[in-house]
Design an enzyme around this catalytic site. Structure first.
Site, short mmCIF file in Angstrom:
data_model
loop_
_atom_site.label_atom_id
_atom_site.label_comp_id
_atom_site.label_asym_id
_atom_site.label_seq_id
_atom_site.Cartn_x
_atom_site.Cartn_y
_atom_site.Cartn_z
N HIS A 149 0.85 -1.19 0.00
CA HIS A 149 0.00 0.00 0.00
C HIS A 149 0.89 1.24 0.00
CE1 HIS A 149 -3.47 -2.42 0.61
NE2 HIS A 149 -3.21 -2.72 1.87
N PHE A 164 -10.36 -3.61 -0.40
CA PHE A 164 -9.68 -3.65 -1.69
C PHE A 164 -8.60 -2.59 -1.77
CE2 PHE A 164 -13.22 -0.67 -2.30
CZ PHE A 164 -12.58 0.41 -2.90
N ALA A 165 -7.73 -2.76 -2.77
CA ALA A 165 -6.73 -1.75 -3.12
C ALA A 165 -6.60 -1.74 -4.63
CB ALA A 165 -5.39 -2.06 -2.46
N CYS A 175 0.89 -10.77 -3.66
CA CYS A 175 -0.15 -11.79 -3.52
C CYS A 175 0.36 -13.20 -3.84
CB CYS A 175 -1.37 -11.45 -4.37
SG CYS A 175 -2.11 -9.86 -3.93
#
Length: 215
Positions: free
Chosen positions: A80, A158-159, A175
């Site tokens: 992030h 979510f992003a 991921c």
């Protein structure tokens, strides 16, 4: 029109991850107790990595590059940072069907619809989490999804990569998928403005919500 039962919040500057996590968890507790409204919280974080409940240590390539936080959501490592739109959803599934699978599918469709509104064709790939699109002839990840449900109240969300520094993803295996790149709206030559993406999200929100209610 947004339901009066749901707060739509947009934070104008990056929020430290521990602060956001604490506020989200407190809000989920209050929603379950019936003392607070549900929440859609759109924000950015300073550069950091989060580890989901399935994170594998070898996927953290540069552990000293940015702070690393356990997230409590599903999934593996993700990044992030500024230019990435993070959405935290604190929604009560007890009154929306108690169907976690439906919630995730509707969330995927909501993001895909918002991206389509901005000229990006996106999809879900079998066997791979997240939201995908095409970049230079290859599938590339543009959005990550990781959720948790506690007492039928959702946390995390979510992003979506609007215009982050994509080199920051190099400190992890995003991921847990080493064979696929990440991309962004800016890299695809689309918008690089968070507000435009927020507006696209808001325009599709009632459809997302009605899909849960009618499940």
């Amino acid at each position: 029109m947004l339901s009066d039962d749901i707060e739509w919040r947009v934070s104008p500057s990056p929020i430290p991850y521990p602060e956001a996590l604490a506020e989200m968890e407190a809000r989920a507790t209050a929603v379950r107790a019936g003392t607070a409204r549900e929440l859609v919280w759109l924000l950015e974080h300073p550069p950091l990595y989060t580890a989901g409940t399935s994170a594998v240590a070898t996927d953290l390539i540069a552990p000293d590059r940015f702070p690393v936080y356990p997230a409590g959501r599903g999934g593996k490592y993700t990044y992030h940072g500024p230019g990435q739109r993070v959405g935290y959803l604190v929604l009560d599934l007890d009154k929306r069907g108690r169907d976690v699978r439906c919630f995730v599918h509707r969330l995927e469709a909501w993001l895909i619809g918002a991206l389509a509104e901005l000229g990006v064709e996106a999809w879900i790939a079998d066997g791979r989490v997240g939201v995908w699109t095409a970049y230079r002839g290859q599938e590339a990840k543009i959005g990550a999804i990781g959720v948790r449900v506690r007492r039928w109240v959702t946390l995390h969300g979510f992003a979506v990569n609007v215009a982050p520094d994509l080199s920051h993803f190099g400190g992890i295996v995003p991921c847990g998928l080493p064979d696929y790149p990440v991309t962004s709206l800016a890299q695809l030559g689309k918008v690089a403005d968070l507000k435009q993406f927020d507006d696209a999200l808001q325009s599709g929100f009632e459809s997302f919500l009605s899909g849960l209610t009618n499940a």
